[in-house]
Design a protein around this motif. Structure first.
Motif, PDB file in Angstrom:
ATOM      1  N   VAL A  20      -6.763   9.694 -31.496  1.00 59.64           N
ATOM      2  CA  VAL A  20      -7.280   9.631 -30.123  1.00 59.64           C
ATOM      3  C   VAL A  20      -6.695   8.436 -29.382  1.00 59.64           C
ATOM      4  O   VAL A  20      -6.283   8.538 -28.221  1.00 59.64           O
ATOM      5  N   GLY A  21      -6.653   7.288 -30.066  1.00 58.94           N
ATOM      6  CA  GLY A  21      -6.090   6.103 -29.428  1.00 58.94           C
ATOM      7  C   GLY A  21      -4.620   6.261 -29.090  1.00 58.94           C
ATOM      8  O   GLY A  21      -4.167   5.849 -28.012  1.00 58.94           O
ATOM      9  N   TYR A  22      -3.874   6.876 -29.994  1.00 57.74           N
ATOM     10  CA  TYR A  22      -2.442   7.107 -29.754  1.00 57.74           C
ATOM     11  C   TYR A  22      -2.232   8.026 -28.546  1.00 57.74           C
ATOM     12  O   TYR A  22      -1.321   7.805 -27.740  1.00 57.74           O
ATOM     13  N   CYS A  23      -3.070   9.057 -28.426  1.00 57.61           N
ATOM     14  CA  CYS A  23      -2.924  10.013 -27.326  1.00 57.61           C
ATOM     15  C   CYS A  23      -3.406   9.436 -25.996  1.00 57.61           C
ATOM     16  O   CYS A  23      -2.845   9.738 -24.940  1.00 57.61           O
ATOM     17  N   PHE A  27      -2.345   7.077 -21.024  1.00 57.56           N
ATOM     18  CA  PHE A  27      -3.197   7.333 -19.853  1.00 57.56           C
ATOM     19  C   PHE A  27      -4.005   6.089 -19.491  1.00 57.56           C
ATOM     20  O   PHE A  27      -4.175   5.765 -18.310  1.00 57.56           O
ATOM     21  N   TYR A  28      -4.497   5.378 -20.515  1.00 58.63           N
ATOM     22  CA  TYR A  28      -5.259   4.156 -20.246  1.00 58.63           C
ATOM     23  C   TYR A  28      -4.386   3.125 -19.529  1.00 58.63           C
ATOM     24  O   TYR A  28      -4.816   2.496 -18.560  1.00 58.63           O
ATOM     25  N   TRP A  29      -3.156   2.954 -20.001  1.00 56.66           N
ATOM     26  CA  TRP A  29      -2.272   1.970 -19.377  1.00 56.66           C
ATOM     27  C   TRP A  29      -1.910   2.392 -17.955  1.00 56.66           C
ATOM     28  O   TRP A  29      -1.805   1.557 -17.063  1.00 56.66           O
ATOM     29  N   MET A  30      -1.740   3.684 -17.741  1.00 53.64           N
ATOM     30  CA  MET A  30      -1.462   4.182 -16.394  1.00 53.64           C
ATOM     31  C   MET A  30      -2.644   3.907 -15.469  1.00 53.64           C
ATOM     32  O   MET A  30      -2.474   3.485 -14.317  1.00 53.64           O
ATOM     33  N   LEU A  31      -3.868   4.142 -15.970  1.00 54.87           N
ATOM     34  CA  LEU A  31      -5.069   3.901 -15.163  1.00 54.87           C
ATOM     35  C   LEU A  31      -5.222   2.423 -14.833  1.00 54.87           C
ATOM     36  O   LEU A  31      -5.486   2.049 -13.681  1.00 54.87           O
ATOM     37  N   VAL A  32      -5.044   1.561 -15.829  1.00 58.67           N
ATOM     38  CA  VAL A  32      -5.176   0.127 -15.617  1.00 58.67           C
ATOM     39  C   VAL A  32      -4.115  -0.370 -14.639  1.00 58.67           C
ATOM     40  O   VAL A  32      -4.408  -1.163 -13.731  1.00 58.67           O
ATOM     41  N   SER A  33      -2.891   0.092 -14.800  1.00 63.31           N
ATOM     42  CA  SER A  33      -1.805  -0.346 -13.915  1.00 63.31           C
ATOM     43  C   SER A  33      -2.040   0.120 -12.482  1.00 63.31           C
ATOM     44  O   SER A  33      -1.665  -0.581 -11.531  1.00 63.31           O
TER      45      SER A  33
END
Length: 277
Positions: A20-23, A27-33
């Motif tokens: 789950v973390g790999y997938c 998306f998390y980095w895109m959201l944070v950025s």
């Protein structure tokens, strides 16, 4: 024994968390950025030092035409999914129930057509669509997308229909239904999970399609969302608007995530239907 079972359980949980973390990491980095200020876009911290919505405000700026691009993606993906689903359902039912020569060859040919790389058909399609005046039209994106969505849908639904017993149609015809009525009133309702799952997969593939939409359109008002994101420009020709691209990527991805989360039970039911008799 209990200790061994506990270790296996925790290893299973750790494996699931790792996957789950790999997938979810991209998306998390895109959201944070997307929530960083332009001046902080290259900050490597896992959390923004200051939240900002300036990237999202830049995305919905009419100059980018991103709202129209989202609408274009909805039209292209929706029509592609609906048309492919209707044709695939009828074709798959015939392939699953009718006996004729070379049926396996036909099925193999159908799935083989989806394996051609998109780049190999773009040039001839561009020449053809230019000659018939289809450039910068919805059909120039829908028809090629169907050539890849339809084989996948036919293959999935053929497997699904094969797992349904023939006695269902026979019982309906004994009660007075024709073959078509048995298909419409009995088979289709029971096949809803498989059809729904195929529709979701087809929609996601059509929504994310890039190369065909990029090639067949040269007007901003006809671009789909993936193409619009790739053509975002900064304040100067040497500036790349990473923040705006991240925000647009979030806006494109979130509807698909919500769609899968809302209908996850139906999707799982469709993928596992017929696995056990």
């Amino acid at each position: 024994m209990t200790l061994s079972l506990n270790w296996r359980k925790w290893l299973s949980y750790a494996g699931i968390a790792l996957v789950v973390g790999y997938c979810m990491a991209p998306f998390y980095w895109m959201l944070v950025s997307s929530l960083r200020r332009t001046s902080d876009i290259f900050d490597n911290s896992a959390w923004p030092s200051a939240f900002s919505l300036e990237n999202y405000l830049a995305v919905i700026d009419p100059a980018h035409g991103f709202t129209r691009a989202l609408l274009n993606s909805v039209v292209v993906a929706g029509v592609t999914t609906a048309a492919a689903l209707v044709l695939a359902t009828l074709t798959a039912y015939a392939m699953a129930r009718l006996n004729f020569r070379f049926k396996r060859v036909v099925l193999t040919a159908i799935i083989a057509t989806s394996m051609f790389p998109v780049v190999s058909i773009v040039v001839p399609l561009l020449k053809t669509f230019t000659d018939i005046g289809w450039i910068n039209t919805y059909q120039a994106m829908i028809v090629p997308s169907m050539s890849f969505a339809l084989p996948l849908a036919v293959w999935n639904l053929t497997t699904f229909f094969r797992q349904m017993p023939d006695e269902l149609e026979h019982a309906a015809m004994v009660d007075g239904c024709t073959r078509g009525q048995a298909f419409r009133k009995v088979i289709l309702p029971l096949a809803a999970p498989g059809i729904f799952t195929t529709a979701i997969i087809t929609f996601i593939a059509a929504w994310n399609e890039f190369l065909i939409a990029l090639t067949m359109t040269n007007k901003q008002e006809m671009q789909t969302a993936p193409v619009a994101i790739s053509k975002f420009s900064g304040a100067s020709q040497f500036e790349t608007p990473f923040g705006s691209q991240m925000a647009a990527g979030v806006l494109v991805t979130v509807p698909l995530v919500v769609l899968v989360l809302v209908f996850q039970r139906r999707i799982v039911a469709g993928l596992t239907a017929g696995a056990a008799k």
